[in-house]
Design a protein around this motif. Structure first.
Motif, PDB file in Angstrom:
ATOM      1  N   ARG A  30     -70.243 -25.955  52.234  1.00 46.31           N
ATOM      2  CA  ARG A  30     -69.442 -25.028  53.044  1.00 46.31           C
ATOM      3  C   ARG A  30     -68.562 -25.883  53.947  1.00 46.31           C
ATOM      4  O   ARG A  30     -69.070 -26.705  54.704  1.00 46.31           O
ATOM      5  N   LYS A  31     -67.259 -25.660  53.850  1.00 52.37           N
ATOM      6  CA  LYS A  31     -66.336 -26.454  54.678  1.00 52.37           C
ATOM      7  C   LYS A  31     -65.540 -25.538  55.589  1.00 52.37           C
ATOM      8  O   LYS A  31     -64.939 -24.564  55.121  1.00 52.37           O
ATOM      9  N   THR A  32     -65.524 -25.861  56.889  1.00 50.70           N
ATOM     10  CA  THR A  32     -64.725 -25.050  57.805  1.00 50.70           C
ATOM     11  C   THR A  32     -63.246 -25.352  57.568  1.00 50.70           C
ATOM     12  O   THR A  32     -62.866 -26.498  57.325  1.00 50.70           O
ATOM     13  N   GLU A  33     -62.429 -24.306  57.601  1.00 48.36           N
ATOM     14  CA  GLU A  33     -60.983 -24.484  57.427  1.00 48.36           C
ATOM     15  C   GLU A  33     -60.240 -24.071  58.680  1.00 48.36           C
ATOM     16  O   GLU A  33     -59.015 -23.979  58.689  1.00 48.36           O
ATOM     17  N   SER A  34     -60.989 -23.785  59.716  1.00 51.42           N
ATOM     18  CA  SER A  34     -60.393 -23.513  61.031  1.00 51.42           C
ATOM     19  C   SER A  34     -61.477 -23.852  62.030  1.00 51.42           C
ATOM     20  O   SER A  34     -62.569 -24.263  61.640  1.00 51.42           O
ATOM     21  N   GLU A  35     -61.197 -23.672  63.304  1.00 55.00           N
ATOM     22  CA  GLU A  35     -62.262 -23.865  64.276  1.00 55.00           C
ATOM     23  C   GLU A  35     -63.313 -22.791  64.032  1.00 55.00           C
ATOM     24  O   GLU A  35     -62.990 -21.694  63.589  1.00 55.00           O
ATOM     25  N   ARG A 227     -64.713 -22.308  53.519  1.00 52.11           N
ATOM     26  CA  ARG A 227     -64.581 -22.277  52.070  1.00 52.11           C
ATOM     27  C   ARG A 227     -65.896 -22.742  51.461  1.00 52.11           C
ATOM     28  O   ARG A 227     -66.407 -23.805  51.795  1.00 52.11           O
ATOM     29  N   ASN A 228     -66.452 -21.907  50.576  1.00 55.06           N
ATOM     30  CA  ASN A 228     -67.698 -22.255  49.899  1.00 55.06           C
ATOM     31  C   ASN A 228     -67.390 -22.846  48.545  1.00 55.06           C
ATOM     32  O   ASN A 228     -66.615 -22.288  47.776  1.00 55.06           O
ATOM     33  N   ARG A 229     -68.007 -23.971  48.255  1.00 55.71           N
ATOM     34  CA  ARG A 229     -67.798 -24.575  46.960  1.00 55.71           C
ATOM     35  C   ARG A 229     -69.150 -24.803  46.299  1.00 55.71           C
ATOM     36  O   ARG A 229     -70.080 -25.309  46.928  1.00 55.71           O
ATOM     37  N   LEU A 230     -69.256 -24.402  45.049  1.00 54.70           N
ATOM     38  CA  LEU A 230     -70.489 -24.624  44.295  1.00 54.70           C
ATOM     39  C   LEU A 230     -70.460 -26.060  43.803  1.00 54.70           C
ATOM     40  O   LEU A 230     -69.622 -26.432  42.987  1.00 54.70           O
ATOM     41  N   ALA A 231     -71.377 -26.902  44.318  1.00 51.77           N
ATOM     42  CA  ALA A 231     -71.365 -28.326  43.968  1.00 51.77           C
ATOM     43  C   ALA A 231     -72.293 -28.615  42.804  1.00 51.77           C
ATOM     44  O   ALA A 231     -72.039 -29.514  42.006  1.00 51.77           O
TER      45      ALA A 231
END
Ligand SMILES: [Zn+2]
Length: 352
Positions: A30-35, A227-231
């Motif tokens: 899970r990556k933050t794309e804003s604060e 943004r959720n990414r399936l790793a």
């Protein structure tokens, strides 16, 4: 090889009341794309943080930002329930009192319908009535980098209509000065969502919820874009490792080059480190032949789910077919499995 339909036999063919011990773990970045602000209590509270070891090898103690388990699945459940509501697949339960009105299944209102996909997958408990344990197992997620590197503190003041700090009516100076801690954009969190004893249709529903959810944390209409990414995706017969263990193993991988990892980390480096960490941790899991779908396979899965959800009529057909299984507990013939597989294969072909 299409990773979902080809490995469908690792899941349950139809919903059963009794557990079978079939697990599929979604390893998510899970990556933050804003604060973003993740805290356990209301406004004014600090971010949730914990002191933990930096790595499994690196024994330094660091403080990490935490996204609590509940905050993650609650977002995804709401995403899924919007879809169910759109397709008329949330139900009303017969009220106990005669003159009471039947109300549609809703979260936190103690009126779970006990038959929609959300109730059946994420669980429910009705006081004095039935219960379904959640088949989505989650845990707190930790920031990959220490809190010091990924958080900031902002002070500011709220302006009046006239763009000044003076109240246009009373002429008094504004008291609304605030100080807010926040998580920086491009901060990575690792999370394993483990699904227990689900069917392929239920897996598709949960994947859809994860991939379509974009807002987490507090004040999510203005911040908290994630943004959720399936790793990686792993089939097994028991739970794998914890989020913390994975986070620590990934930290060790990132440090393997010798340098301390710095914010912001490139996605590719994180994904590669997750792959190595999973490979390093899996031999310690006491499971018969776990099967790993790697990052490339996960890209294909993400594209497939995208194709599946692009067509409203197809999503409706999918959800109805998944739900069919609950009415015929255990019977495979009319469980809707054939229909789910047909829709899945169609989407897999389109995604290629
Ligand atoms: Zn329900």
């Amino acid at each position: 090889m299409p990773a979902l339909s080809a490995l469908e036999e690792r899941l349950l063919p139809a919903y059963r009341n009794f557990p079978r011990g079939r697990f599929v773990s979604l390893i998510l970045v899970r990556k933050t794309e804003s604060e973003a602000v993740f805290r356990t209590e209301g406004a004014g509270e600090d971010l949730s943080r914990e002191f933990v070891r930096a790595g499994l090898e690196d024994q330094a103690v660091v403080q990490r930002v935490v996204i609590t388990k509940r905050k993650q699945t609650a977002v995804e459940r709401r995403t899924g329930r919007e879809l169910l509501r759109t397709h008329g697949l949330l139900y009303a339960k017969e009220p106990k009192a005669k003159d009471a009105k039947a109300e549609e299944c809703a979260l936190n209102r103690n009126n779970a319908c006990e038959r929609c996909l959300d109730c059946m997958i994420y669980g429910y408990a009705v006081g004095g009535g039935g219960a379904q344990k959640s088949r989505v197992l989650t845990d707190d997620a930790f920031s990959l980098l220490p809190a010091g590197a990924v958080t900031g503190r902002r002070t500011g003041n709220a302006l009046y209509d006239n763009s000044t700090m003076r109240d246009p009516v009373s002429g008094d100076a504004s008291q609304a000065i605030y100080e807010d801690p926040y998580v920086r954009p491009e901060t990575h969190f690792l999370e394993i969502e483990t699904l227990k004893d689900v069917t392929i249709g239920e897996l598709l529903y949960v994947l859809g919820n994860v991939l379509r959810s974009t807002r987490y944390g507090a004040v999510s209409s203005r911040q908290g874009r994630v943004r959720n990414r399936l790793a990686a995706l792993v089939y097994s017969d028991c739970e794998l490792f914890s989020n913390l263990e994975l986070t620590q193993a990934v930290h060790d991988q990132l440090r393997a080059g010798g340098a301390e990892p710095e914010h912001p980390l490139p996605d590719d480096a994180v994904l590669a480190a997750v792959a190595s960490a999973v490979a390093a941790l899996l031999p310690r899991v006491v499971s018969a032949a776990p099967t790993v779908v790697d990052a490339a396979g996960c890209e294909a899965i993400t594209a497939t789910v995208g194709c599946l959800y692009r067509d409203g009529a197809r999503v409706g057909a999918l959800l109805r077919a998944v739900e069919q299984a609950y009415a015929v507990n255990g019977s495979e013939a009319s469980s809707g499995r054939a229909e789910v597989l047909r829709l899945l294969r169609q989407a897999e072909q389109e995604a290629e």
